[in-house]
Design a protein around this motif. Structure first.
Motif, short mmCIF file in Angstrom:
data_model
loop_
_atom_site.label_atom_id
_atom_site.label_comp_id
_atom_site.label_asym_id
_atom_site.label_seq_id
_atom_site.Cartn_x
_atom_site.Cartn_y
_atom_site.Cartn_z
N GLU A 113 0.55 -1.43 0.29
CA GLU A 113 0.74 0.15 0.34
C GLU A 113 0.60 1.18 -0.26
O GLU A 113 1.99 1.46 0.09
CB GLU A 113 -0.93 0.06 0.90
N SER A 114 0.05 2.45 -0.45
CA SER A 114 0.97 3.61 -0.18
C SER A 114 1.68 3.78 1.18
O SER A 114 1.52 3.58 1.80
CB SER A 114 0.12 4.54 -0.95
N LEU A 115 3.19 4.76 0.66
CA LEU A 115 3.17 5.35 1.84
C LEU A 115 4.03 6.71 1.50
O LEU A 115 5.04 6.85 1.37
CB LEU A 115 4.84 4.52 2.65
N GLY A 116 2.94 8.20 2.14
CA GLY A 116 3.09 8.97 1.47
C GLY A 116 3.05 9.86 2.87
O GLY A 116 3.47 8.87 3.93
N PHE A 117 4.00 11.20 2.44
CA PHE A 117 4.28 12.56 3.86
C PHE A 117 3.09 11.96 4.47
O PHE A 117 3.36 11.88 6.45
CB PHE A 117 4.95 13.33 3.46
N LEU A 118 1.73 12.60 4.29
CA LEU A 118 0.81 12.68 5.28
C LEU A 118 0.51 11.78 5.85
O LEU A 118 -0.11 11.57 6.66
CB LEU A 118 -0.20 12.90 3.99
N LYS A 119 0.71 10.57 4.66
CA LYS A 119 0.01 9.22 6.25
C LYS A 119 0.78 8.93 6.89
O LYS A 119 0.62 8.54 7.74
CB LYS A 119 0.04 8.09 4.92
N THR A 121 2.94 11.04 9.24
CA THR A 121 2.68 11.69 8.98
C THR A 121 1.55 10.99 10.56
O THR A 121 1.55 11.10 11.63
CB THR A 121 2.94 12.83 9.31
N SER A 289 -4.72 11.10 2.83
CA SER A 289 -3.87 10.68 2.18
C SER A 289 -3.95 10.39 1.17
O SER A 289 -3.50 9.62 -0.12
CB SER A 289 -2.89 10.25 3.89
N GLN A 290 -6.01 9.81 1.00
CA GLN A 290 -5.96 8.91 0.16
C GLN A 290 -6.69 9.91 -0.31
O GLN A 290 -7.33 9.56 -2.11
CB GLN A 290 -7.23 8.13 1.21
#
Length: 290
Positions: A113-119, A121, A289-290
């Motif tokens: 699954e995705s792993l971005g900055f917002l998620k 944090t 984040s989604q």
């Protein structure tokens, strides 16, 4: 999102019921076991179409998984009871709620699954929120070295339960079998739990009262729907499982804390208020984040 909100609501009702157990002197073990059978009955009679559905349960690909989950439900409950006796309720609360890290980890690193900055944090803040909201003493939590194994087992066990439900839901449970799947977990947990009561009866330590049965009935209905709606939420399009688990756990912490203030006149420490603020921020970040 409606299923996620309903899962959070159901789990928050469970919190209220547990608080009432203490007030009315309900035997938690007996009520928990009755609750499993009630939850099982709710699912069977609310979501099965014919007796044939019951007959085919042992042949389903997810059946062994429900046996494992049923055993884990009873095991984690007993570990939580031991932890409460030795280290206090706050330690159990932290261990149980922080276990969200395990299904989130699997979602990100096993299911890609995705792993971005917002998620990231948001998840970090969510874990901090869970910890700060669960501590009810100014000194924080204190665990003796010899007792450390018990909250660790509660943490791992709770995480394994969520991760296993997620895995079975992803690969084995069809949409039409969600009710049957959820009911089977509770039914098996109830059967295993009954063996404990039989053991107590043999030792002459069993005393069943109507208030324990009533407590089990009150718990069983929201308990069933907490699992059913969680599984349905995990199937919601547009939201990754790691996001659903994070929002679910933080939402429960936030809702149960608010109800604790409103219904039970709980007085929050400064760290609890900080935890609430972090919970709100984490929900916004993870959802965004989604």
């Amino acid at each position: 999102m409606i299923y996620l909100l309903l899962s959070i609501l159901s789990s928050t009702v469970i919190f209220v019921v547990f608080r009432l157990y203490k007030k009315y002197g309900v035997n938690t073990l007996q009520a928990i076991i009755v609750n499993y059978f009630i939850a099982c009955i709710v699912g069977f009679f609310g979501y099965i179409e014919s007796v044939d559905d019951l007959v085919r349960i042992p042949s389903e690909s997810w059946f062994l998984g429900t046996v494992f989950l049923g055993a884990m439900f009873i095991t984690v409950f007993n570990l939580a009871a031991i932890t409460t006796q030795r280290s206090g309720l706050s330690v159990v609360s932290v261990a149980t709620k922080m276990s969200v890290a395990i299904p989130v980890f699997f979602g990100i690193f096993i299911y890609n699954e995705s792993l971005g900055f917002l998620k990231v944090t948001g998840i970090i803040l969510a874990l901090a929120a869970v910890y700060l909201s669960s501590i009810k003493t100014k000194k924080g939590i204190s665990i003796k070295k010899e007792n450390l194994i018990f909250p660790l087992l509660v943490f791992v066990g709770s995480g394994i339960i969520d991760t296993t439900i997620n895995y079975l839901e992803n690969f084995y449970v069809s949409e039409t079998d969600v009710g049957l799947f959820s009911s089977s977990i509770f039914g098996i947990a109830g059967i295993i739990g009954t063996t404990i009561l039989i053991g107590q009866a043999v030792l002459g330590k069993l005393k069943i009262t109507w208030k324990n049965i009533a407590g089990g009935i009150a718990l069983g209905i929201p308990n069933y729907f907490s699992i059913y709606f969680l599984v349905m939420a995990l199937r919601s399009p547009g939201f990754e499982n790691s996001v659903i688990f994070t929002l679910n756990h933080v939402g429960i912490v936030l809702a149960s804390t608010i109800l604790g203030i409103v219904l039970f006149k709980e007085v929050l420490l400064k760290k609890n208020w900080i935890g609430i603020a972090l919970a709100v921020i984490s929900i916004i970040l993870v959802a965004s984040s989604q």
